[in-house]
Scaffold this active site. Structure first.
Site, PDB file in Angstrom:
ATOM      1  CB  SER A 694      73.437  60.110  62.875  1.00 41.67           C
ATOM      2  OG  SER A 694      73.379  60.855  64.069  1.00 41.67           O
ATOM      3  CE  LYS A 737      77.533  62.148  63.911  1.00 43.60           C
ATOM      4  NZ  LYS A 737      76.581  61.486  63.009  1.00 43.60           N
TER       5      LYS A 737
END
Length: 832
Positions: A694, A737
């Protein structure tokens, strides 16, 4: 009917009695008289009148068994009586009272009823009869039938203890076949309906055959009863023998001066086994162990092993269960009292209660709460138990490596005990507690076994109803237990075990949620633990927000409670010294109690030059910020990576460089830029290993910022995986996140377009304060992430490059600003 005098028409039978054609009839309810047999009889009412008149005449009466009660009392029809009866003579008669007569009758001959006669003025009925005479036929078949019948009758006399043995010689002395059949039929214990068939059979051979069937059946019944009686007697004799031997053994021990503690303890265990209501298999095992114990001396080493086993097996809650609280409204109130938010777990528990209410025998689910530390997974288990009205058992699995911790040890080992599952049920004293398996993701395995494999049976509703602990060695039903597991991450849980779990995610909290949790739960609890009252210590909302942002950057509230406790102890020390009486801690007072700010609240100071970008990362303790720094220096196409990067992150850097070099012209990059420079990429916090796909978008953005000498926009973060052709692929952990970015003050987030659906899980207030952009191509990321290109470049890296007009991206920039979410959820928070 008209009365007819039968005295003029008499028939003389073989017994010398003149039987008239018309005789009084005495219906019998459940008795039968055969010719040449005697029977005592007692009659009342109208029948007494019949006996009195018969005694004044010839003492003869007709005895017929009734099929059913007449429609009119004392008025029988031919359908109410059997067709064949017995003419009997009254031998003796005695009056017990005016309407009650006792008599002794002897059968004379069979007769059939031709018609019933009623005489006016008489309270009983008479019948015109026909005497059924029988002829003796002496042949081989008759003799064989008689011999077989006598043999069977002799066996019946031996099997039946209630028949006098004198009946045997009496039967053998009879030479007439019909008389023998009538005698045996009157003696054996058979239904009167079957005896009536014998009475109604006039033919002697046929009567013998019919009686033989009846005697055979009676003999089989007696033989089976005798067999049962013998078995019961043997069992009773064995019990009496065992009791006698025990009493003898007790007396011998007393004579030897030995203590009787063993006998007393054995009796106590026997009583416990009876009171425990054990299942059949468990009871059999317990009694077998008790027999072994009774034969051991108390000083034997095996004595302790057997007694410990009996203690365990009799103390387990085999059939003890608590009653579930199926009041859904009350259960929901309890959950809301204990925890703030946590909509998904609460909803799931309410659904479980609803199913239990509609289907009481439903099996419990296997829930697994997954989330960062401090989000209240364990305490939620306590609230679930309280809302259900069940006992609560917690088993910590962190670091467990021995399979015997789950299944127990064999009794052959010294100090063997059941597994912790059975131990927990014994402590709970209930077979349906809420059983929490804490930190299931931290199970280990070594040469002692694999505990996660042992849990496969425990956590399978189709198998755990016969869970067998190695120590008990008998099945125990775990299907009624509500198992709840907790974990910080799912990656370390074996797939087979994870497949049995119903995963419910608990994500981190926003600042607003932490403020509410602190005010409602944490501050009151710390006041109580530190001996303060609400009037002595107060914490303003701004001071609380300062603690959250400047001293604790975490997903949960565990560190927040510690910092509140520090402030409480500081105020408590001042009050104890007499310096103050109460204190309202404001934002300016925080540093006096907690020290200097430990977590920077402004991240813009880190974006000071081109080549620095902010990424979003997921960790087992929640989301986090990931800073990526890139720099260039003179060299020969070298690439240096530092910061404890894993292989996947290194591959992301290589893919990003390949994409930039391949699309240099479209990106406005000098194709010769890479010829004479070395590139160094560093990710701070070098002591912490980092890996994952990511960070690909962030890596490419940092490199583009470095090469084009354009800084990344302030308060902007991103996440996503890239491909060599520049496509942005989806990643996981979006909620964690985003919450980490929100706590850090990020205002703009770039996400993969495929992750737009994940915004449904983001709290509404977070979506309101952050601008989201969903990207499908890296060209779009570069346009939005970097500051606009200036006319003149002042960077020190590479030669001056003319502004190149980028090629139009294959997909237009998708910019979506989320004002109101499609499905806003209530903020999730809870009591610690």
């Amino acid at each position: 009917m008209t009365q007819q005098d039968g005295s003029e028409n008499k028939v003389e039978n073989k017994g010398g009695f003149n039987i008239p054609e018309v005789i009084p009839i005495l219906p019998l309810g459940n008795a039968l008289v055969f010719p040449k047999t005697m029977i005592p009889l007692e009659v009342t009412g109208n029948a007494s009148v019949l006996v009195d008149e018969a005694m004044t005449r010839d003492r003869l009466v007709g005895l017929v068994m009734a099929k059913k009660e007449p429609a009119t009392p004392n008025h029988y029809t031919l359908d109410d009586l059997h067709a064949v009866g017995t003419c009997a003579v009254i031998l003796k008669m005695a009056k017990a009272s005016e309407n009650r007569t006792q008599m002794l009758l002897q059968g004379i001959s069979r007769f059939s009823i031709v018609e019933l006669i009623e005489e006016e003025g008489k309270s009983y009925q008479q019948a015109r009869i026909k005497i059924l005479e029988e002829t003796d036929v002496k042949d081989i078949e008759t003799e064989a039938l008689m011999a077989n019948l006598l043999s069977l009758f002799d066996r019946i006399l031996k099997l039946s203890p209630f028949l006098p043995p004198e009946f045997g010689p009496m039967a053998k002395s009879i030479t007439e076949a019909g008389t023998l059949a009538d005698l045996i039929a009157s003696i054996i214990n058979a239904p009167v309906e079957e005896k009536q068939k014998v009475l109604g059979t006039v033919d002697v051979k046929e009567r013998l055959r019919e009686l033989t069937k009846l005697v055979n059946h009676q003999m089989e019944v007696l033989e089976l009863g005798n067999k049962i009686q013998t078995k019961v007697k043997d069992d009773i004799d064995k019990s009496q023998r065992d009791y006698y031997l025990r009493q003898q053994l007790k007396a011998i021990k007393q004579e030897l001066g030995e203590t009787d503690e063993n006998v007393v303890e054995t009796d106590e265990y026997r009583k416990k086994i009876d009171e425990a209501d054990l299942p059949e298999e468990a009871k059999k095992e317990a009694e077998r162990e008790l027999d072994r114990l009774s034969r051991m001396h108390p000083s034997s080493a095996e004595y302790t092993v057997s007694s410990t086993y009996l203690d365990w097996i009799t103390a387990l809650p085999w059939h003890k269960a608590t009653t579930d609280n199926l009041d859904i409204i009350k259960a929901r109130q309890i959950l809301d009292e204990d925890h703030y938010g946590l909509a998904k777990p609460k909803k799931r528990i309410v659904e479980y209660l609803a199913v239990r209410k509609l289907k009481p025998d439903s099996k419990g689910p296997i829930l697994c709460f997954v989330g960062p530390p401090g989000t209240g997974k364990t305490s939620l288990g306590h609230s679930i138990a309280r809302s259900l009205g069940r006992k609560f058992v917690r088993m910590a699995l962190g670091g467990m490596r021995d399979e015997a911790e789950i299944r127990g040890h064999r009794r052959t080992y010294i100090g063997a005990l059941p597994g912790r599952v059975i131990q927990g049920l014994r402590r709970a004293e209930s077979n349906n507690p809420v059983f929490m398996l804490d930190e299931i993701d931290k199970l280990g395995s070594d040469y002692r076994g694999d505990p996660s494999s042992a849990l496969l049976e425990v956590l399978d509703p189709q198998q755990n109803n016969t869970f067998t602990d190695h120590y008990l060695d008998v099945p125990f039903d775990l299907s009624k237990v509500l198992f709840i597991a907790t974990a910080n991450m799912l990656d370390t849980i074996p797939p087979a075990l994870l497949d049995r779990l119903e995963v419910i995610e608990l994500t981190g909290y926003t600042q607003e949620e932490k403020v509410k949790i602190a005010e409602k739960y944490l501050i009151p609890r710390q006041l109580k633990e530190n001996g303060l009252t609400a009037s002595q210590f107060k914490l303003t909302t701004k001071a609380l927000s300062t603690i959250i942002t400047g001293y604790t950057r975490e997903a949960g509230v565990r560190n927040l409670e510690r910092e509140i406790a520090n402030a409480c102890r500081g105020v408590a020390a001042q009050i104890a010294e007499g310096l103050i009486k109460s204190k309202t801690v404001s934002e300016r007072d925080i540093h006096r109690y907690l020290g200097a700010v430990r977590v920077p609240t402004d991240i813009d100071w880190r974006i000071t030059r081109p080549g620095i970008a902010i990424g979003l990362a997921w960790t087992p303790v929640g989301g986090d910020m990931l800073f990526i720094e890139a720099t260039a220096m003179k060299g020969k196409k070298g690439l240096t990576l530092t910061g404890q990067l894993g292989d996947v992150m290194k591959e992301s850097v290589t893919a990003a460089l390949s994409f930039i070099r391949t699309n240099a012209k479209e990106l406005g990059v000098d194709p010769d830029f890479f010829e004479n420079v070395d590139i160094h990429i560093h990710v701070p916090a070098g002591a912490t290993p980092k890996d994952g796909p990511s960070a690909g978008v962030t890596m490419l953005t940092a490199l583009m910022s470095l090469i084009t000498n354009r800084k990344v926009k302030k308060q902007l973060a991103m996440t996503g995986e890239i491909t060599l052709r520049g496509a942005v692929l989806p990643v996981g952990g979006i909620k964690e996140k985003v919450l980490a970015a929100y706590r850090a003050g990020i205002k703009t987030i770039l996400l993969p377009a495929w992750n737009e659906k994940d915004l449904e899980d983001i709290p509404a207030n977070v979506q309101k304060n952050i601008e989201f952009h969903f990207m499908s191509d890296m060209m779009d990321v570069v346009k939005l992430a970097l500051e606009p290109e200036k006319e003149k470049k002042t960077g020190r890296v590479g030669p001056k490059m003319e502004k190149a007009e980028p090629k139009k991206s294959p997909k237009p920039v998708v910019k979506i600003k989320k004002k109101k979410p499609a499905s806003a959820r209530k903020p999730v928070s809870k009591k610690r």
